[in-house]
Write an enzyme that holds these catalytic residues in place. Sequence first.
Site, PDB file in Angstrom:
ATOM      1  N   SER A 113       0.797  -1.222   0.000  1.00 52.58           N
ATOM      2  CA  SER A 113       0.000   0.000   0.000  1.00 52.58           C
ATOM      3  C   SER A 113       0.837   1.283   0.000  1.00 52.58           C
ATOM      4  O   SER A 113       1.638   1.492  -0.896  1.00 52.58           O
ATOM      5  CB  SER A 113      -0.947  -0.037   1.200  1.00 52.58           C
ATOM      6  OG  SER A 113      -1.865   1.001   1.124  1.00 52.58           O
ATOM      7  N   HIS A 114       0.669   2.084   1.035  1.00 47.30           N
ATOM      8  CA  HIS A 114       1.331   3.395   1.103  1.00 47.30           C
ATOM      9  C   HIS A 114       2.783   3.293   1.570  1.00 47.30           C
ATOM     10  O   HIS A 114       3.492   4.292   1.597  1.00 47.30           O
ATOM     11  CB  HIS A 114       0.552   4.287   2.055  1.00 47.30           C
ATOM     12  CG  HIS A 114       0.375   3.627   3.393  1.00 47.30           C
ATOM     13  ND1 HIS A 114      -0.517   2.583   3.577  1.00 47.30           N
ATOM     14  CD2 HIS A 114       0.992   3.803   4.564  1.00 47.30           C
ATOM     15  CE1 HIS A 114      -0.433   2.174   4.817  1.00 47.30           C
ATOM     16  NE2 HIS A 114       0.474   2.883   5.449  1.00 47.30           N
ATOM     17  N   ASP A 277      -2.837   6.356  -3.258  1.00 55.34           N
ATOM     18  CA  ASP A 277      -1.655   5.687  -2.689  1.00 55.34           C
ATOM     19  C   ASP A 277      -1.108   4.582  -3.591  1.00 55.34           C
ATOM     20  O   ASP A 277      -1.561   4.408  -4.726  1.00 55.34           O
ATOM     21  CB  ASP A 277      -1.972   5.147  -1.289  1.00 55.34           C
ATOM     22  CG  ASP A 277      -2.888   3.932  -1.325  1.00 55.34           C
ATOM     23  OD1 ASP A 277      -3.623   3.777  -2.309  1.00 55.34           O
ATOM     24  OD2 ASP A 277      -2.861   3.128  -0.367  1.00 55.34           O
ATOM     25  N   ASP A 279      -1.404   1.357  -3.896  1.00 54.37           N
ATOM     26  CA  ASP A 279      -2.296   0.372  -4.508  1.00 54.37           C
ATOM     27  C   ASP A 279      -3.654   0.952  -4.889  1.00 54.37           C
ATOM     28  O   ASP A 279      -4.574   0.206  -5.231  1.00 54.37           O
ATOM     29  CB  ASP A 279      -2.464  -0.832  -3.578  1.00 54.37           C
ATOM     30  CG  ASP A 279      -3.080  -0.463  -2.243  1.00 54.37           C
ATOM     31  OD1 ASP A 279      -2.863   0.670  -1.774  1.00 54.37           O
ATOM     32  OD2 ASP A 279      -3.800  -1.297  -1.663  1.00 54.37           O
ATOM     33  N   ASP A 281      -6.107   2.470  -3.216  1.00 57.48           N
ATOM     34  CA  ASP A 281      -7.327   2.415  -2.416  1.00 57.48           C
ATOM     35  C   ASP A 281      -7.510   3.627  -1.506  1.00 57.48           C
ATOM     36  O   ASP A 281      -8.569   3.805  -0.913  1.00 57.48           O
ATOM     37  CB  ASP A 281      -7.428   1.090  -1.626  1.00 57.48           C
ATOM     38  CG  ASP A 281      -6.251   0.855  -0.702  1.00 57.48           C
ATOM     39  OD1 ASP A 281      -5.323   1.696  -0.671  1.00 57.48           O
ATOM     40  OD2 ASP A 281      -6.250  -0.188  -0.017  1.00 57.48           O
ATOM     41  N   ARG A 282      -6.475   4.467  -1.389  1.00 51.41           N
ATOM     42  CA  ARG A 282      -6.620   5.677  -0.568  1.00 51.41           C
ATOM     43  C   ARG A 282      -6.771   6.908  -1.443  1.00 51.41           C
ATOM     44  O   ARG A 282      -6.371   6.894  -2.604  1.00 51.41           O
ATOM     45  CB  ARG A 282      -5.388   5.881   0.308  1.00 51.41           C
ATOM     46  CG  ARG A 282      -5.175   4.781   1.314  1.00 51.41           C
ATOM     47  CD  ARG A 282      -4.008   5.132   2.203  1.00 51.41           C
ATOM     48  NE  ARG A 282      -3.833   4.106   3.225  1.00 51.41           N
ATOM     49  CZ  ARG A 282      -3.211   4.307   4.364  1.00 51.41           C
ATOM     50  NH1 ARG A 282      -2.685   5.478   4.649  1.00 51.41           N
ATOM     51  NH2 ARG A 282      -3.088   3.332   5.242  1.00 51.41           N
ATOM     52  N   LYS A 376     -11.617  -0.191  -0.070  1.00 57.14           N
ATOM     53  CA  LYS A 376     -11.666   1.248  -0.234  1.00 57.14           C
ATOM     54  C   LYS A 376     -11.170   1.581  -1.633  1.00 57.14           C
ATOM     55  O   LYS A 376     -10.452   0.784  -2.245  1.00 57.14           O
ATOM     56  CB  LYS A 376     -10.864   1.945   0.857  1.00 57.14           C
ATOM     57  CG  LYS A 376      -9.439   1.450   1.082  1.00 57.14           C
ATOM     58  CD  LYS A 376      -8.900   2.099   2.357  1.00 57.14           C
ATOM     59  CE  LYS A 376      -7.424   1.834   2.568  1.00 57.14           C
ATOM     60  NZ  LYS A 376      -7.182   0.556   3.283  1.00 57.14           N
TER      61      LYS A 376
END
Length: 543
Positions: A113-114, A277, A279, A281-282, A376
């Site tokens: 992710s982030h 982000d 991936d 999702d943010r 998300k």
Amino acid sequence: MTIETVNIAPFEGQKPGTSGLRKKTRVFMQEHYLEAFVQSVFDAIGGGEGKRFVIGGDGRYFNKRAIQTIIKIAAANGATGVIVGQNGLLSTPAASNLIRQNETDGGFILSASHNPGGIDEDFGVKFNAANGGPAPEGLTAQIFEATKSIATYRILRADDVDLAQIGESNLGDMSVEVVDPVASYQVLMEQLFDFDAIRGLFAGGFTMRFDAMHAVTGPYATAILQGALGAPEGTVVNAIPSEDFGGGHPDPNPIWAKTLMDLMMSDDAPDLGAASDGDGDRNMIVGRGAYVTPSDSLAMLAANAHLAPGYKDGLAGVARSMPTSGACDKVAEKLGIACFETPTGWKFFGNLLDAGRATLCGEESAGTGSDHVREKDGLWAVLLWLNILAARGQSVAEIQQAHWAEFGRNYYSRHDFEAVPEADANALVNGIIARIDELPGQSFAGMTVEKADEFAYRDPVDNSLSEHQGLRIWFDGGARAVLRLSGTGTEGATIRLYLEHYRAEGSVEGRSTAEALEPLRQAVLELAGFQQHIGRVAPDVIT
Ligand code: VG1
Ligand code: CO
């Protein structure tokens, strides 16, 4: 092509955290390490026989290698098909969509992710279930159990699959379908939002900058914003996914997306700034001179979602993670719908979404989403904002001010203390737990505790209980502090301190978030003993 059974000893610490298994990339690159975890997933779900899976990741270092390995383990475990994003790329929400659309038995999402990427940074693997959502706690516990006793894994010894060519091929008895990562996600977005209205917005001179942060959303944002919606070229920046995210943290917040933040606070600011982000999702939303906190964004989206075609009939309910501010609670109250408070991590929203009890969900960490997928979804949030801006014909700042005037304002901030020695972090948290019942009535730096507890969640759908999900401390005058340890870090412990102060009168003229939260910050630092336990009171990151 032969199926080989490889004898191994279990690896310690393959325990999925808030969002899958995250470790340093070199840990994942150890011989048999990834294989052991992936085989444990197959063991935990009752094998791969006859099943189909989606596989894709955020394009970080080791992504392509890991995908080849997972494909071959799937084949050796009897899977009949895998659907893989071209070049191994799939954003997390797009992977969730593919699982649902193709009714596969789940999927493997490769991402940290982030967290930064590269051989010396982070990597991660997450298993999503057939509903498209992150494995629920019961399943992650079974996966962890399987990792502890694993003795063998099965893998097909075969040449690598060509992931660059879209189309179907066979690997042993398993079909491998390489798909365009964007296409079906884009169709879904077209069903939810008024693309004509948003096209009209851009045609009328509305300006935007979307910072893809060298991560997976680049191709999605380019195709949808600049392609389908007619935003001018240059609207999407840092749009080519890179293995190390251009050397930065692909984390869409005012700290890591500082270039965008600076632009939005300058005289040259476009109408809307957004980022996502690693991936995808943010999301971060910022208007000209007006940053929208993720907690506020959730509330504002909930209040206005009916303006988008996909939500025109209103919302069944909303849900937020516990540390997320209570801003959306106020909206839910006014709309007369339920508002659920869940532990941190998207997996806890799955049951509510599946049962049709929540339509929108969100977290303070910049995750917002709805029942369109089970993750998300960063770009979805940006498109919903665009739809609302087009429908209301107002600026982000105007919508924000009007919202605060109507519902009051939850001043909110998160302070992260990173790479804290685990023993010290545990001592700090356990020190509070030990006296949590005695806290009400006590004063710290001039603020009095009203109540305090350790959050536990009883899932209203399957009745499962999740305990030890963070500490909540309410002070007089509408202030709340939350403390918990991160479950996504890869180095020592990260203490997250969430500060919130609700003002019914709305935005207080001339008062910054930091000023509004200063008394609360002082009170918690004293209550928790930050100086004694970890030797510092200044966080590494404030968002
Ligand atoms: C953090 C966030 C949490 C989020 C998780 C995964 O977890 O606080 O809200 O769901 O990251 O986000 P933690 O345990 O470190 O606080 V991400 O975008 O993986 O996909
Ligand atoms: Co993410």
